[in-house]
Scaffold this active site. Structure first.
Site, PDB file in Angstrom:
ATOM      1  N   TYR A   1     -28.341  -8.155   4.180  1.00 37.66           N
ATOM      2  CA  TYR A   1     -27.053  -8.190   4.872  1.00 37.66           C
ATOM      3  C   TYR A   1     -26.435  -9.575   4.806  1.00 37.66           C
ATOM      4  O   TYR A   1     -27.076 -10.528   4.372  1.00 37.66           O
ATOM      5  CB  TYR A   1     -27.206  -7.726   6.325  1.00 37.66           C
ATOM      6  CG  TYR A   1     -27.854  -8.716   7.283  1.00 37.66           C
ATOM      7  CD1 TYR A   1     -29.224  -9.004   7.211  1.00 37.66           C
ATOM      8  CD2 TYR A   1     -27.105  -9.366   8.252  1.00 37.66           C
ATOM      9  CE1 TYR A   1     -29.804  -9.904   8.095  1.00 37.66           C
ATOM     10  CE2 TYR A   1     -27.691 -10.269   9.142  1.00 37.66           C
ATOM     11  CZ  TYR A   1     -29.039 -10.532   9.055  1.00 37.66           C
ATOM     12  OH  TYR A   1     -29.626 -11.420   9.914  1.00 37.66           O
TER      13      TYR A   1
ATOM     14  N   ARG B   1     -25.024 -16.265  -1.496  1.00 38.21           N
ATOM     15  CA  ARG B   1     -26.283 -15.995  -0.775  1.00 38.21           C
ATOM     16  C   ARG B   1     -26.621 -14.510  -0.861  1.00 38.21           C
ATOM     17  O   ARG B   1     -27.803 -14.141  -0.987  1.00 38.21           O
ATOM     18  CB  ARG B   1     -26.177 -16.461   0.675  1.00 38.21           C
ATOM     19  CG  ARG B   1     -27.492 -16.296   1.417  1.00 38.21           C
ATOM     20  CD  ARG B   1     -27.462 -16.944   2.792  1.00 38.21           C
ATOM     21  NE  ARG B   1     -26.530 -16.288   3.693  1.00 38.21           N
ATOM     22  CZ  ARG B   1     -26.256 -16.699   4.933  1.00 38.21           C
ATOM     23  NH1 ARG B   1     -26.831 -17.783   5.406  1.00 38.21           N
ATOM     24  NH2 ARG B   1     -25.398 -16.047   5.694  1.00 38.21           N
TER      25      ARG B   1
ATOM     26  N   ARG C   1     -39.839  10.197   0.879  1.00 41.66           N
ATOM     27  CA  ARG C   1     -40.292   8.889   1.352  1.00 41.66           C
ATOM     28  C   ARG C   1     -41.450   8.411   0.489  1.00 41.66           C
ATOM     29  O   ARG C   1     -42.499   9.045   0.447  1.00 41.66           O
ATOM     30  CB  ARG C   1     -40.740   8.968   2.822  1.00 41.66           C
ATOM     31  CG  ARG C   1     -41.172   7.621   3.363  1.00 41.66           C
ATOM     32  CD  ARG C   1     -41.627   7.682   4.816  1.00 41.66           C
ATOM     33  NE  ARG C   1     -42.065   6.362   5.272  1.00 41.66           N
ATOM     34  CZ  ARG C   1     -43.289   5.860   5.069  1.00 41.66           C
ATOM     35  NH1 ARG C   1     -44.206   6.580   4.434  1.00 41.66           N
ATOM     36  NH2 ARG C   1     -43.590   4.653   5.481  1.00 41.66           N
TER      37      ARG C   1
ATOM     38  N   HIS D   1     -43.009   4.477  -1.026  1.00 44.53           N
ATOM     39  CA  HIS D   1     -42.790   3.032  -1.006  1.00 44.53           C
ATOM     40  C   HIS D   1     -42.151   2.516  -2.301  1.00 44.53           C
ATOM     41  O   HIS D   1     -41.337   1.604  -2.274  1.00 44.53           O
ATOM     42  CB  HIS D   1     -44.115   2.286  -0.770  1.00 44.53           C
ATOM     43  CG  HIS D   1     -44.611   2.390   0.642  1.00 44.53           C
ATOM     44  ND1 HIS D   1     -44.972   3.591   1.217  1.00 44.53           N
ATOM     45  CD2 HIS D   1     -44.801   1.444   1.586  1.00 44.53           C
ATOM     46  CE1 HIS D   1     -45.362   3.384   2.456  1.00 44.53           C
ATOM     47  NE2 HIS D   1     -45.270   2.095   2.712  1.00 44.53           N
TER      48      HIS D   1
ATOM     49  N   LYS E   1     -31.773 -12.769   3.186  1.00 46.27           N
ATOM     50  CA  LYS E   1     -31.206 -12.268   4.447  1.00 46.27           C
ATOM     51  C   LYS E   1     -31.491 -10.769   4.514  1.00 46.27           C
ATOM     52  O   LYS E   1     -30.601  -9.929   4.296  1.00 46.27           O
ATOM     53  CB  LYS E   1     -29.712 -12.607   4.524  1.00 46.27           C
ATOM     54  CG  LYS E   1     -29.189 -12.700   5.958  1.00 46.27           C
ATOM     55  CD  LYS E   1     -27.890 -13.445   6.038  1.00 46.27           C
ATOM     56  CE  LYS E   1     -27.213 -13.343   7.388  1.00 46.27           C
ATOM     57  NZ  LYS E   1     -27.983 -13.789   8.553  1.00 46.27           N
TER      58      LYS E   1
ATOM     59  N   GLU F   1     -36.863 -22.799  11.921  1.00 47.64           N
ATOM     60  CA  GLU F   1     -35.481 -22.491  12.324  1.00 47.64           C
ATOM     61  C   GLU F   1     -35.512 -21.703  13.620  1.00 47.64           C
ATOM     62  O   GLU F   1     -36.586 -21.506  14.213  1.00 47.64           O
ATOM     63  CB  GLU F   1     -34.759 -21.719  11.218  1.00 47.64           C
ATOM     64  CG  GLU F   1     -35.408 -20.396  10.870  1.00 47.64           C
ATOM     65  CD  GLU F   1     -34.664 -19.616   9.782  1.00 47.64           C
ATOM     66  OE1 GLU F   1     -33.467 -19.860   9.533  1.00 47.64           O
ATOM     67  OE2 GLU F   1     -35.301 -18.722   9.193  1.00 47.64           O
TER      68      GLU F   1
ATOM     69  N   LEU G   1     -33.776 -19.392   6.402  1.00 48.05           N
ATOM     70  CA  LEU G   1     -32.578 -18.832   5.781  1.00 48.05           C
ATOM     71  C   LEU G   1     -31.653 -20.010   5.454  1.00 48.05           C
ATOM     72  O   LEU G   1     -31.413 -20.855   6.324  1.00 48.05           O
ATOM     73  CB  LEU G   1     -31.866 -17.880   6.753  1.00 48.05           C
ATOM     74  CG  LEU G   1     -30.633 -17.234   6.123  1.00 48.05           C
ATOM     75  CD1 LEU G   1     -31.040 -16.082   5.212  1.00 48.05           C
ATOM     76  CD2 LEU G   1     -29.661 -16.759   7.170  1.00 48.05           C
TER      77      LEU G   1
HETATM   78  N1  PDD Z   1     -27.866 -14.948  11.519  1.00 46.39           N
HETATM   79  N2  PDD Z   1     -31.409 -18.356  10.258  1.00 46.39           N
HETATM   80  C1  PDD Z   1     -31.495 -17.062  10.630  1.00 46.39           C
HETATM   81  C2  PDD Z   1     -32.859 -16.438  10.734  1.00 46.39           C
HETATM   82  C3  PDD Z   1     -30.330 -16.327  10.910  1.00 46.39           C
HETATM   83  O1  PDD Z   1     -30.427 -15.038  11.259  1.00 46.39           O
HETATM   84  C4  PDD Z   1     -29.063 -16.972  10.821  1.00 46.39           C
HETATM   85  C5  PDD Z   1     -27.782 -16.265  11.130  1.00 46.39           C
HETATM   86  C6  PDD Z   1     -29.029 -18.327  10.457  1.00 46.39           C
HETATM   87  C7  PDD Z   1     -27.722 -19.079  10.303  1.00 46.39           C
HETATM   88  O2  PDD Z   1     -27.066 -18.722   9.108  1.00 46.39           O
HETATM   89  P1  PDD Z   1     -25.469 -18.802   8.983  1.00 46.39           P
HETATM   90  O3  PDD Z   1     -25.085 -20.187   9.339  1.00 46.39           O
HETATM   91  O4  PDD Z   1     -25.190 -18.484   7.557  1.00 46.39           O
HETATM   92  O5  PDD Z   1     -24.896 -17.781   9.949  1.00 46.39           O
HETATM   93  C8  PDD Z   1     -30.226 -18.974  10.166  1.00 46.39           C
HETATM   94  C9  PDD Z   1     -26.696 -14.115  11.667  1.00 46.39           C
HETATM   95  C10 PDD Z   1     -25.535 -14.746  12.358  1.00 46.39           C
HETATM   96  C11 PDD Z   1     -27.120 -12.779  12.246  1.00 46.39           C
HETATM   97  O6  PDD Z   1     -28.193 -12.327  11.890  1.00 46.39           O
HETATM   98  O7  PDD Z   1     -26.362 -12.177  13.013  1.00 46.39           O
END
Ligand code: PDD
Length: 281
Positions: A35, A54, A101, A103, A146, A178, A202
């Site tokens: 996403y 990304r 289903r 994997h 992501k 993070e 991320l």
């Molecule tokens: N998440 N690290 C993680 C694990 C995140 O889920 C996010 C943002 C960030 C920051 O990334 P960015 O600056 O590109 O938003 C770092 C989004 C906002 C979410 O999952 O809703």
């Protein structure tokens, strides 16, 4: 009750409560998808190219072909935006609906593409700062993708909330990675530090914007691993994301960060960030 806004699903714009996918979708069965969250100010998508880059990297990490070109993505997302609001697009792509289903990746499968737009709500605690708690990072080795598979992240966030804090700051092998849904910055000996990109974090777009702003404005700044001990004695701590922007952390594990108030570098960076956003929208 669902808000009945228009969303995008597999080539169609339709009311949210009519947007339906099969229970055989691999996103539902396996969390097999990725996403993006892309902010939009006054109807203009912020750092769209970087978000789509990304997305390319996340799709490559799970071996899924990008179903659209950058121009197609822009055309798909534009009708969802409202120029009068600060908003964000949530965009999700799963491997699609399988016959059974299993994997292993199915053959001849069409990805499911979903996008919706929401208003960015002012984040309570932004100006006064938030409390955060550190905890052992229980996630996997693909944190740079992501992925929609966010079970570890939501458990970390909920654990923080249960402890009366707004964010969990994750620690792996003694080093800060993070937040549960944010990147982390710390001011240590007057220098702005953030952990380097790699499989443990991320690569946040807000993080990149802050590094760019720091460079342009000659703010001393480095991408460097931060030990938990260093972090705990930081002069300032921030968490950053597209939906909450730059949030000062004023209490960590029950102890005040410096004097327990948002710091001067945060004040400065937040003003520069707001001005930069305005200049691009
Ligand atoms: N998440 N690290 C993680 C694990 C995140 O889920 C996010 C943002 C960030 C920051 O990334 P960015 O600056 O590109 O938003 C770092 C989004 C906002 C979410 O999952 O809703």
């Amino acid at each position: 009750m669902l808000e009945n806004k228009t969303v995008y699903l597999n080539g169609q714009y339709l009311p949210l409560n009519e947007a339906k996918i099969s229970v055989m979708d691999r996103g539902f069965l396996f969390g097999d998808g990725v996403y993006e969250v892309i902010p939009a100010y006054h109807g203009r998508l912020f750092y769209l190219r970087q978000h789509l880059e990304r997305l390319d990297n996340s799709l490559a990490a799970i071996r899924l072909a990008n179903p659209h070109t950058r121009e197609q993505w822009q055309a798909i997302l534009a009708p969802l935006l409202d120029a009068g609001q600060n908003q964000y697009i949530y965009l999700q792509i799963t491997r699609g609906v399988a016959v059974k289903r299993d994997h292993a990746f199915p053959e001849n499968i069409q990805p499911t593409v979903f996008a919706m737009c929401s208003n960015i709500m002012p984040f309570a605690g932004r100006d006064a700062g938030i409390k955060a708690v550190t905890m052992d990072d229980s996630r996997w080795k693909l944190c740079n993708a992501k992925a929609i598979t966010l079970l570890a992240n939501i458990l970390h966030r909920q654990e923080a909330l249960d402890q009366g804090s707004a964010e969990a700051i994750l620690v792996r092998d003694g080093y800060v990675t993070e937040g549960a849904a944010s990147n982390v910055f710390a001011v240590i000996d007057g220098v702005l530090l953030t952990p380097p990109k790699g499989h443990d974090i991320l690569p946040g777009i807000t993080r990149d914007v802050i590094l760019e702003i720091a460079q342009t404005n000659h703010i001393a700044c480095r991408e460097e691993a931060i030990s938990l001990a260093q972090f705990k004695s930081a002069e300032e701590i921030w968490v950053t994301s597209s939906t909450r922007e730059i949030i000062p952390v004023v209490e960590l594990d029950g102890q005040p960060v410096a004097d327990g108030k948002p710091g001067p570098l945060w004040q400065n960076m937040d003003q520069l960030f707001q001005a930069y956003k305005q200049s691009l929208s």
